[in-house]
Design an enzyme around this catalytic site. Structure first.
Site, PDB file in Angstrom:
ATOM      1  N   ARG A 104      -8.534  -0.847   4.490  1.00  0.00           N
ATOM      2  CA  ARG A 104      -7.760   0.245   3.886  1.00  0.00           C
ATOM      3  C   ARG A 104      -6.383  -0.249   3.467  1.00  0.00           C
ATOM      4  O   ARG A 104      -5.816   0.234   2.490  1.00  0.00           O
ATOM      5  CB  ARG A 104      -7.576   1.392   4.890  1.00  0.00           C
ATOM      6  N   LYS A 108       0.851  -1.206   0.000  1.00  0.00           N
ATOM      7  CA  LYS A 108       0.000   0.000   0.000  1.00  0.00           C
ATOM      8  C   LYS A 108       0.883   1.252   0.000  1.00  0.00           C
ATOM      9  O   LYS A 108       0.700   2.157  -0.820  1.00  0.00           O
ATOM     10  CB  LYS A 108      -0.889   0.033   1.230  1.00  0.00           C
ATOM     11  N   ASN A 109       1.876   1.278   0.881  1.00  0.00           N
ATOM     12  CA  ASN A 109       2.627   2.523   1.072  1.00  0.00           C
ATOM     13  C   ASN A 109       3.683   2.768   0.000  1.00  0.00           C
ATOM     14  O   ASN A 109       4.269   3.851  -0.041  1.00  0.00           O
ATOM     15  CB  ASN A 109       3.245   2.549   2.476  1.00  0.00           C
ATOM     16  N   ASP A 140       4.518   0.811  12.086  1.00  0.00           N
ATOM     17  CA  ASP A 140       3.331   0.117  11.559  1.00  0.00           C
ATOM     18  C   ASP A 140       3.261  -1.337  12.013  1.00  0.00           C
ATOM     19  O   ASP A 140       2.288  -2.012  11.721  1.00  0.00           O
ATOM     20  CB  ASP A 140       3.302   0.180  10.028  1.00  0.00           C
ATOM     21  N   CYS A 199      -5.378  12.220  12.453  1.00  0.00           N
ATOM     22  CA  CYS A 199      -6.151  10.978  12.459  1.00  0.00           C
ATOM     23  C   CYS A 199      -6.005  10.429  13.877  1.00  0.00           C
ATOM     24  O   CYS A 199      -5.433  11.070  14.745  1.00  0.00           O
ATOM     25  CB  CYS A 199      -5.607  10.001  11.419  1.00  0.00           C
ATOM     26  N   ARG A 226      -0.432  14.528  12.728  1.00  0.00           N
ATOM     27  CA  ARG A 226       0.010  14.295  11.348  1.00  0.00           C
ATOM     28  C   ARG A 226       0.230  15.605  10.577  1.00  0.00           C
ATOM     29  O   ARG A 226      -0.352  15.838   9.537  1.00  0.00           O
ATOM     30  CB  ARG A 226      -0.977  13.398  10.601  1.00  0.00           C
TER      31      ARG A 226
HETATM   32  C1  EPZ Z   1       3.926   7.222   6.410  1.00  0.00           C
HETATM   33  O1  EPZ Z   1       3.115   8.212   6.979  1.00  0.00           O
HETATM   34  C2  EPZ Z   1       3.057   5.975   6.273  1.00  0.00           C
HETATM   35  N1  EPZ Z   1       1.931   6.259   5.388  1.00  0.00           N
HETATM   36  C3  EPZ Z   1       2.548   5.557   7.645  1.00  0.00           C
HETATM   37  O2  EPZ Z   1       1.816   4.350   7.468  1.00  0.00           O
HETATM   38  C4  EPZ Z   1       3.758   5.269   8.535  1.00  0.00           C
HETATM   39  O3  EPZ Z   1       3.305   4.929   9.828  1.00  0.00           O
HETATM   40  C5  EPZ Z   1       4.641   6.521   8.606  1.00  0.00           C
HETATM   41  O4  EPZ Z   1       5.033   6.920   7.267  1.00  0.00           O
HETATM   42  C6  EPZ Z   1       5.917   6.278   9.409  1.00  0.00           C
HETATM   43  O5  EPZ Z   1       6.626   5.210   8.857  1.00  0.00           O
HETATM   44  C7  EPZ Z   1       2.131   6.240   4.044  1.00  0.00           C
HETATM   45  O6  EPZ Z   1       3.230   6.004   3.574  1.00  0.00           O
HETATM   46  C8  EPZ Z   1       0.929   6.513   3.180  1.00  0.00           C
HETATM   47  P1  EPZ Z   1       5.810  10.670   8.510  1.00  0.00           P
HETATM   48  P2  EPZ Z   1       3.621   9.757   7.003  1.00  0.00           P
HETATM   49  O7  EPZ Z   1       5.657  11.932   7.725  1.00  0.00           O
HETATM   50  O8  EPZ Z   1       4.498   9.993   5.857  1.00  0.00           O
HETATM   51  C9  EPZ Z   1       6.038  14.012  11.881  1.00  0.00           C
HETATM   52  C10 EPZ Z   1       0.043   2.866   7.805  1.00  0.00           C
HETATM   53  O9  EPZ Z   1      -0.403   2.310   8.822  1.00  0.00           O
HETATM   54  N2  EPZ Z   1       5.896  14.974  10.783  1.00  0.00           N
HETATM   55  O10 EPZ Z   1       6.969   9.791   8.224  1.00  0.00           O
HETATM   56  O11 EPZ Z   1       2.416  10.610   7.182  1.00  0.00           O
HETATM   57  C11 EPZ Z   1       4.783  13.167  12.064  1.00  0.00           C
HETATM   58  O12 EPZ Z   1       3.847  13.834  12.892  1.00  0.00           O
HETATM   59  C12 EPZ Z   1       0.422   4.328   7.847  1.00  0.00           C
HETATM   60  O13 EPZ Z   1       0.238   2.298   6.693  1.00  0.00           O
HETATM   61  C13 EPZ Z   1       5.942  16.338  11.063  1.00  0.00           C
HETATM   62  O14 EPZ Z   1       6.088  16.737  12.221  1.00  0.00           O
HETATM   63  O15 EPZ Z   1       4.485   9.788   8.330  1.00  0.00           O
HETATM   64  C14 EPZ Z   1       5.328  11.917  12.707  1.00  0.00           C
HETATM   65  O16 EPZ Z   1       5.485  12.132  14.100  1.00  0.00           O
HETATM   66  C15 EPZ Z   1       0.135   4.947   9.198  1.00  0.00           C
HETATM   67  N3  EPZ Z   1       5.819  17.232  10.048  1.00  0.00           N
HETATM   68  C16 EPZ Z   1       6.710  11.753  12.071  1.00  0.00           C
HETATM   69  O17 EPZ Z   1       7.040  13.051  11.538  1.00  0.00           O
HETATM   70  C17 EPZ Z   1       5.668  16.830   8.739  1.00  0.00           C
HETATM   71  O18 EPZ Z   1       5.577  17.698   7.834  1.00  0.00           O
HETATM   72  C18 EPZ Z   1       6.781  10.735  10.928  1.00  0.00           C
HETATM   73  O19 EPZ Z   1       5.717  11.027  10.061  1.00  0.00           O
HETATM   74  C19 EPZ Z   1       5.618  15.446   8.465  1.00  0.00           C
HETATM   75  C20 EPZ Z   1       5.751  14.537   9.491  1.00  0.00           C
END
Ligand code: EPZ
Length: 429
Positions: free
Chosen positions: A409, A27-28, A317, A125, A130
């Site tokens: 999902r 998915k990701n 995850d 969420c 996020r």
């Molecule tokens: C991706 O989400 C994945 N989703 C998530 O999978 C996964 O848990 C996550 O990466 C971490 O590995 C997809 O790829 C579609 P991040 P993402 O930006 O990119 C902070 C699942 O279950 N952050 O790496 O949204 C954020 O709050 C899903 O398949 C900021 O502060 O996660 C978090 O604490 C859930 N500012 C950390 O960074 C930003 O602009 C990592 O988030 C962006 C992120």
């Protein structure tokens, strides 16, 4: 999109999973690679794309952006992009983005290919706020003008994006993907430091190379992208889903089963495999990149500690699924969630099944029990739903998992795979 909100799974615990299974496409990895079709006109052919509600949602989003998308039963997703690059149809609406946060992945490609974008600010969420501030700051460094108006991100570029030096304060997977895609068509060179090294980013890089992009440092935390004039359409096969694979290994381990899982992305699953082995599961895997993994769990598991971290650390995850195993392991364990601020929503549900877990915002303390007991529970997010399903498989009695649309999902026909291994599961609306 989500159209099965009232459905629930009825799981009868106590069966041991045996036989052979397989891993579907990721998915990701699929979502950013589908977004990348915005970068080039023509007919894109993506294979091994899983049949998931999030993929359906992304197909709907691309359609509103003027592309045509079809997803065949054989998992080939075809995208035809004949957009003329004018700033029309550049609006990702709230009703789509609010249900699928990954929609933010169209922001970079729209600014790079059309010079304009209006994307609903993805809300938080259940697992956290996020934010997308890092995405926006990086795009501004590349020359985009970004403003937030009435809940929408409005971006525009005077001419083309230009290369920049991006230093991410935090590792962000979709942030890295957005900038990576935007940089492929920017003038000059973009360097992304503290880039996410997740395998899904590597898969996106390979898909972009297939389209004619120029990227170096793939697999490292420093990516260097040299912008090109244009890209061609993609013909690419999506990597297997390492989180689905890890979830399957956890389900087999929880039931004391004996299963061979085919099409496993072994080389990107080592942290999970080693953790399960430390808990006492016997796991045999060859050292190929993708291959078959044989998992056997005969004896009661031993408690271990789990800390989630960016790749190559333990994937966040996988945290909920591992917690279910720890809930029935011998001993006490500590789970530390270092990525998201609210990713323990499965804890109260597991406790209702007889687990002994107490948690604060970042840390869960688990005292293993002999067995869990079936109960009506509620899925709160994608991976929590998987952890409750695993709990139902190994619990005494029957578990009803409500709001099971969360599972659909990110897992393709997951209960069918488990039923094929002997699980007793029915879906009721
Ligand atoms: C991706 O989400 C994945 N989703 C998530 O999978 C996964 O848990 C996550 O990466 C971490 O590995 C997809 O790829 C579609 P991040 P993402 O930006 O990119 C902070 C699942 O279950 N952050 O790496 O949204 C954020 O709050 C899903 O398949 C900021 O502060 O996660 C978090 O604490 C859930 N500012 C950390 O960074 C930003 O602009 C990592 O988030 C962006 C992120």
């Amino acid at each position: 999109m989500i159209d099965n909100v009232s459905e629930k799974l009825i799981v009868t615990g106590g069966t041991t999973l045996r036989g052979e299974s397989f891993v579907s496409g990721s998915k990701n990895a699929s979502l950013p690679i589908i977004a990348a079709t915005l970068l080039a006109n023509g007919r894109h052919k993506l294979s091994n794309v899983p049949l998931l509600s999030d993929v359906n949602g992304f197909a709907t989003l691309l359609t509103t952006l003027g592309l045509s998308v079809s997803h065949a039963k054989n998992r080939v997703l075809t995208v035809t992009n004949n957009h003329d690059g004018t700033p029309t149809q550049c609006h990702a609406p709230y009703d789509i983005v609010s249900r699928m946060r990954a929609s933010i992945l169209v922001l970079g490609p729209l600014l790079a290919s059309r010079g304009t974008a209006k994307v609903s600010l993805p809300g938080g969420c259940t697992i956290g706020a996020r934010p997308v501030d890092l995405h926006l700051k990086a795009l501004q460094l590349m020359g985009a003008t970004i403003s937030i108006n009435h809940g929408y991100i409005e971006g525009s570029v005077d001419g083309k994006l230009h290369g920049a030096n991006i230093d991410f304060d935090k590792v962000t997977v979709t942030g890295t993907a957005n900038i990576l895609m935007a940089a492929t068509l920017a003038t000059g060179t973009t360097t992304i430091r503290n880039a996410a090294m997740e395998p899904e980013i590597v898969d996106l890089c390979h898909a972009l190379l297939n389209m004619g992009a120029s990227i170096s440092g793939i697999g490292s935390n420093t990516l260097v992208i040299t912008g090109v004039e244009s890209l061609s359409s993609a013909e690419y096969s999506i990597m297997p889903d390492r989180i689905e694979a890890g979830t399957l290994l956890c389900a087999v381990t929880a039931t004391g089963g004996d299963v061979i899982v085919h099409n496993c992305p072994i080389s990107t699953l080592n942290t999970v495999i080693h953790k399960l082995q430390a808990m006492g599961a016997e796991i045999y895997a060859d050292n190929s990149h993708i291959g078959s993994v044989h998992v056997i769990a005969k004896k009661r598991l031993q408690a271990v500690d789990v800390d989630t971290n960016p790749y190559p650390g333990m994937p966040t995850d996988m945290q909920a699924q591992l917690m279910t195993l720890l809930a029935i392991s011998d001993g006490t364990s500590i789970v530390t969630e270092n990525i998201f601020e609210n990713r323990f929503m499965h804890v109260p549900e597991l406790n209702r099944m007889g687990a002994h877990i107490h948690a604060n915002e970042t840390t869960a303390f688990i005292t293993g029990v002999e067995t869990l007991y079936g109960a009506p529970v509620k899925a709160t997010d994608l991976r929590a739903s998987a952890s409750l399903l695993i709990a139902g498989l190994c619990a005494q009695g029957t578990t009803e998992i409500h709001d099971i649309y969360h599972l659909d999902r990110g897992y393709e026909k997951f209960e069918d795979k488990l039923i094929a291994l002997g699980a007793k599961i029915t879906r009721q609306s």
